[in-house]
Design a protein around this motif. Sequence first.
Motif, PDB file in Angstrom:
ATOM      1  N   GLY A 268       4.591 -17.671  -3.422  1.00  0.00           N
ATOM      2  CA  GLY A 268       6.037 -17.783  -3.519  1.00  0.00           C
ATOM      3  C   GLY A 268       6.774 -16.463  -3.555  1.00  0.00           C
ATOM      4  N   VAL A 269       6.046 -15.345  -3.497  1.00  0.00           N
ATOM      5  CA  VAL A 269       6.659 -14.015  -3.495  1.00  0.00           C
ATOM      6  C   VAL A 269       6.769 -13.530  -2.056  1.00  0.00           C
ATOM      7  CG1 VAL A 269       6.450 -11.621  -4.253  1.00  0.00           C
ATOM      8  CG2 VAL A 269       5.742 -13.487  -5.777  1.00  0.00           C
ATOM      9  N   SER A 270       7.969 -13.191  -1.628  1.00  0.00           N
ATOM     10  CA  SER A 270       8.177 -12.742  -0.258  1.00  0.00           C
ATOM     11  C   SER A 270       7.585 -11.351  -0.055  1.00  0.00           C
ATOM     12  CB  SER A 270       9.674 -12.718   0.062  1.00  0.00           C
ATOM     13  OG  SER A 270       9.893 -12.485   1.429  1.00  0.00           O
ATOM     14  N   VAL A 271       6.826 -11.201   1.045  1.00  0.00           N
ATOM     15  CA  VAL A 271       6.233  -9.908   1.410  1.00  0.00           C
ATOM     16  C   VAL A 271       6.622  -9.609   2.856  1.00  0.00           C
ATOM     17  CG1 VAL A 271       4.309 -10.168  -0.196  1.00  0.00           C
ATOM     18  CG2 VAL A 271       4.049 -10.970   2.159  1.00  0.00           C
ATOM     19  N   THR A 272       6.449  -8.373   3.277  1.00  0.00           N
ATOM     20  CA  THR A 272       6.847  -8.019   4.635  1.00  0.00           C
ATOM     21  C   THR A 272       5.994  -8.746   5.674  1.00  0.00           C
ATOM     22  OG1 THR A 272       7.059  -6.228   6.244  1.00  0.00           O
ATOM     23  CG2 THR A 272       5.410  -5.933   4.510  1.00  0.00           C
ATOM     24  N   PRO A 273       6.608  -9.411   6.642  1.00  0.00           N
ATOM     25  CA  PRO A 273       5.834 -10.094   7.688  1.00  0.00           C
ATOM     26  C   PRO A 273       5.078  -9.139   8.586  1.00  0.00           C
ATOM     27  CG  PRO A 273       8.065 -10.986   7.539  1.00  0.00           C
ATOM     28  CD  PRO A 273       8.045  -9.724   6.721  1.00  0.00           C
ATOM     29  N   LEU A 274       5.543  -7.896   8.707  1.00  0.00           N
ATOM     30  CA  LEU A 274       4.972  -6.958   9.673  1.00  0.00           C
ATOM     31  C   LEU A 274       3.472  -6.803   9.491  1.00  0.00           C
ATOM     32  CD1 LEU A 274       5.637  -5.042  11.993  1.00  0.00           C
ATOM     33  CD2 LEU A 274       6.027  -3.236  10.291  1.00  0.00           C
ATOM     34  N   GLU A 275       3.005  -6.756   8.235  1.00  0.00           N
ATOM     35  CA  GLU A 275       1.574  -6.580   7.986  1.00  0.00           C
ATOM     36  C   GLU A 275       0.767  -7.764   8.496  1.00  0.00           C
ATOM     37  OE1 GLU A 275       2.137  -3.863   3.949  1.00  0.00           O
ATOM     38  OE2 GLU A 275       1.775  -6.016   3.791  1.00  0.00           O
ATOM     39  N   TRP A 276       1.296  -8.964   8.321  1.00  0.00           N
ATOM     40  CA  TRP A 276       0.547 -10.159   8.713  1.00  0.00           C
ATOM     41  C   TRP A 276       0.581 -10.395  10.217  1.00  0.00           C
ATOM     42  CZ3 TRP A 276      -2.682 -12.486   5.402  1.00  0.00           C
ATOM     43  CH2 TRP A 276      -2.545 -12.143   4.052  1.00  0.00           C
ATOM     44  N   TRP A 277       1.447  -9.676  10.940  1.00  0.00           N
ATOM     45  CA  TRP A 277       1.427  -9.706  12.397  1.00  0.00           C
ATOM     46  C   TRP A 277       0.398  -8.719  12.949  1.00  0.00           C
ATOM     47  CZ3 TRP A 277       7.477  -9.278  12.926  1.00  0.00           C
ATOM     48  CH2 TRP A 277       8.042 -10.541  12.750  1.00  0.00           C
ATOM     49  N   ASP A 278      -0.207  -7.929  12.093  1.00  0.00           N
ATOM     50  CA  ASP A 278      -1.080  -6.821  12.481  1.00  0.00           C
ATOM     51  C   ASP A 278      -2.540  -7.179  12.184  1.00  0.00           C
ATOM     52  OD1 ASP A 278      -2.449  -4.438  12.794  1.00  0.00           O
ATOM     53  OD2 ASP A 278      -0.992  -3.229  11.681  1.00  0.00           O
ATOM     54  N   LEU A 279      -3.319  -7.424  13.222  1.00  0.00           N
ATOM     55  CA  LEU A 279      -4.717  -7.821  13.034  1.00  0.00           C
ATOM     56  C   LEU A 279      -5.515  -6.736  12.322  1.00  0.00           C
ATOM     57  CD1 LEU A 279      -6.729 -10.104  13.615  1.00  0.00           C
ATOM     58  CD2 LEU A 279      -7.301  -8.942  15.747  1.00  0.00           C
ATOM     59  N   LYS A 280      -5.233  -5.485  12.598  1.00  0.00           N
ATOM     60  CA  LYS A 280      -5.946  -4.388  11.946  1.00  0.00           C
ATOM     61  C   LYS A 280      -5.679  -4.384  10.445  1.00  0.00           C
ATOM     62  CE  LYS A 280      -6.706   0.619  12.069  1.00  0.00           C
ATOM     63  NZ  LYS A 280      -6.614   0.768  10.598  1.00  0.00           N
ATOM     64  N   TRP A 281      -4.436  -4.634  10.056  1.00  0.00           N
ATOM     65  CA  TRP A 281      -4.097  -4.669   8.625  1.00  0.00           C
ATOM     66  C   TRP A 281      -4.869  -5.792   7.928  1.00  0.00           C
ATOM     67  CZ3 TRP A 281      -2.271  -8.095   5.054  1.00  0.00           C
ATOM     68  CH2 TRP A 281      -1.836  -7.561   3.839  1.00  0.00           C
ATOM     69  N   ILE A 282      -4.931  -6.966   8.549  1.00  0.00           N
ATOM     70  CA  ILE A 282      -5.662  -8.086   7.954  1.00  0.00           C
ATOM     71  C   ILE A 282      -7.144  -7.744   7.844  1.00  0.00           C
ATOM     72  CG2 ILE A 282      -6.329 -10.499   8.271  1.00  0.00           C
ATOM     73  CD1 ILE A 282      -3.639 -10.954   9.651  1.00  0.00           C
ATOM     74  N   ARG A 283      -7.680  -7.106   8.875  1.00  0.00           N
ATOM     75  CA  ARG A 283      -9.094  -6.713   8.832  1.00  0.00           C
ATOM     76  C   ARG A 283      -9.354  -5.738   7.685  1.00  0.00           C
ATOM     77  NH1 ARG A 283     -10.904  -2.744  13.314  1.00  0.00           N
ATOM     78  NH2 ARG A 283     -10.015  -1.361  11.757  1.00  0.00           N
ATOM     79  N   ASP A 284      -8.495  -4.710   7.576  1.00  0.00           N
ATOM     80  CA  ASP A 284      -8.735  -3.662   6.589  1.00  0.00           C
ATOM     81  C   ASP A 284      -8.498  -4.125   5.157  1.00  0.00           C
ATOM     82  OD1 ASP A 284      -9.350  -2.007   8.671  1.00  0.00           O
ATOM     83  OD2 ASP A 284      -7.439  -0.913   8.642  1.00  0.00           O
ATOM     84  N   HIS A 285      -7.541  -5.042   4.947  1.00  0.00           N
ATOM     85  CA  HIS A 285      -7.161  -5.410   3.588  1.00  0.00           C
ATOM     86  C   HIS A 285      -7.758  -6.732   3.106  1.00  0.00           C
ATOM     87  CE1 HIS A 285      -4.162  -2.354   4.596  1.00  0.00           C
ATOM     88  NE2 HIS A 285      -4.016  -2.175   3.300  1.00  0.00           N
ATOM     89  N   ILE A 286      -8.309  -7.526   4.021  1.00  0.00           N
ATOM     90  CA  ILE A 286      -8.896  -8.809   3.616  1.00  0.00           C
ATOM     91  C   ILE A 286     -10.347  -8.907   4.064  1.00  0.00           C
ATOM     92  CG2 ILE A 286      -8.742 -11.319   3.832  1.00  0.00           C
ATOM     93  CD1 ILE A 286      -5.738 -11.026   4.086  1.00  0.00           C
ATOM     94  N   ALA A 287     -10.588  -8.759   5.353  1.00  0.00           N
ATOM     95  CA  ALA A 287     -11.942  -8.973   5.867  1.00  0.00           C
ATOM     96  C   ALA A 287     -12.921  -7.919   5.367  1.00  0.00           C
ATOM     97  CB  ALA A 287     -11.916  -8.999   7.394  1.00  0.00           C
ATOM     98  N   LYS A 288     -12.552  -6.655   5.421  1.00  0.00           N
ATOM     99  CA  LYS A 288     -13.467  -5.589   5.023  1.00  0.00           C
ATOM    100  C   LYS A 288     -13.867  -5.657   3.548  1.00  0.00           C
ATOM    101  CE  LYS A 288     -13.054  -1.831   8.351  1.00  0.00           C
ATOM    102  NZ  LYS A 288     -12.621  -0.422   8.550  1.00  0.00           N
ATOM    103  N   PRO A 289     -12.922  -5.811   2.612  1.00  0.00           N
ATOM    104  CA  PRO A 289     -13.330  -5.894   1.203  1.00  0.00           C
ATOM    105  C   PRO A 289     -14.293  -7.038   0.924  1.00  0.00           C
ATOM    106  CG  PRO A 289     -10.982  -5.465   1.358  1.00  0.00           C
ATOM    107  CD  PRO A 289     -11.454  -5.757   2.743  1.00  0.00           C
ATOM    108  N   LEU A 290     -14.095  -8.176   1.592  1.00  0.00           N
ATOM    109  CA  LEU A 290     -15.000  -9.310   1.390  1.00  0.00           C
ATOM    110  C   LEU A 290     -16.385  -8.992   1.943  1.00  0.00           C
ATOM    111  CD1 LEU A 290     -12.630 -12.294   2.207  1.00  0.00           C
ATOM    112  CD2 LEU A 290     -13.493 -11.635  -0.038  1.00  0.00           C
ATOM    113  N   LYS A 291     -16.427  -8.364   3.113  1.00  0.00           N
ATOM    114  CA  LYS A 291     -17.719  -8.006   3.707  1.00  0.00           C
ATOM    115  C   LYS A 291     -18.464  -7.013   2.815  1.00  0.00           C
ATOM    116  CE  LYS A 291     -19.867  -6.246   7.936  1.00  0.00           C
ATOM    117  NZ  LYS A 291     -19.643  -5.744   9.315  1.00  0.00           N
ATOM    118  N   GLN A 292     -17.743  -6.036   2.287  1.00  0.00           N
ATOM    119  CA  GLN A 292     -18.363  -5.031   1.425  1.00  0.00           C
ATOM    120  C   GLN A 292     -18.904  -5.651   0.139  1.00  0.00           C
ATOM    121  OE1 GLN A 292     -15.121  -2.278   1.078  1.00  0.00           O
ATOM    122  NE2 GLN A 292     -15.514  -1.321   3.065  1.00  0.00           N
TER     123      GLN A 292
END
Length: 304
Positions: A255-279
């Motif tokens: 429910g907290v608004s965040v900038t949409p720009l990051e979620w349009w960016d596949l690299k940002w999602i990879r670096d901030h979500i996918a990579k930490p989980l893989k590590q």
Amino acid sequence: FRATGAARSSVTVGNMVAPSFPIGSPEQNARVALIALPYDFTPGAPIAITAEDEAGNTASRSIPSELRPRKFPRDTIEIKEAFLQAKVPELLPQRPAGQPLLDGFLVINRDQRRQAEAEKRRIGGRTADKPLWEGAFVQPRNTKVFSNFAETRTYIYEGRDIDTQVHFGYDLASTKQAPVPAANAGVVVFTGALTIYGNTVIVDHGLGLQTLYAHLSRIDVKEGDKVEKGQELGRSGTTGLAIGDHLHYEVLVHGVSVTPLEWWDLKWIRDHIAKPLKQAGLPEIAGVDAGAAEDTPPRRDVDD
């Protein structure tokens, strides 16, 4: 994070609480939480993981953080009499007969805006315990951003300042009654009028991640519908406190608004979500290859 023996666990961000969800096998005893820092998050405010067992015993551990300097845009909005005559009776039908239109507008712009923010937080709790989205979120094609995230707006009437409010999300414009696509796969958790936002659709993408589509002239989905990325949700419009035909679009985390720009960016999602989980040795989510060398660059038809 791992919370051995915990019946419940969450992450506190200042005075907000972000729930966590199980991920991986039971033996891994791992949980995942999406954390959103609001635009006005105070540097130094505590961020901590809290766990509670069945007996009600709790334990907390702080999370070190660094908040980089942020700068958000400012704008002025001129309010004209014709706009007041069109919008105030629509959004405030219970207005006392003798109340000036300008006073009614201020009630809408202040009180109804707060009501909408509270409702977004409430709806944010209606989320799937697993990710429903895959890959980057999509910006509607051929749209131009003309109002930015966390933009401070000063409202002017007859040459004087009458109010100041913060605009969340992005305003996207293309053509009148343009198709509004779902930014990613998910489940519709809200449709209907939402005070200043007018006709609104909110799609849940799981783990507290949601997208909001507002000022619609038409809604083509209903609560409970499963939608695919790109599926039409409705058409843009001028409902709510919209001056011209456009789509008001937000990305929400609990429910907290965040900038949409990051979620349009596949690299940002990879670096901030996918990579930490893989590590951490946990399963991939979001349909992103954490080891990819290159990604499609984010779209830049926005005013960064």
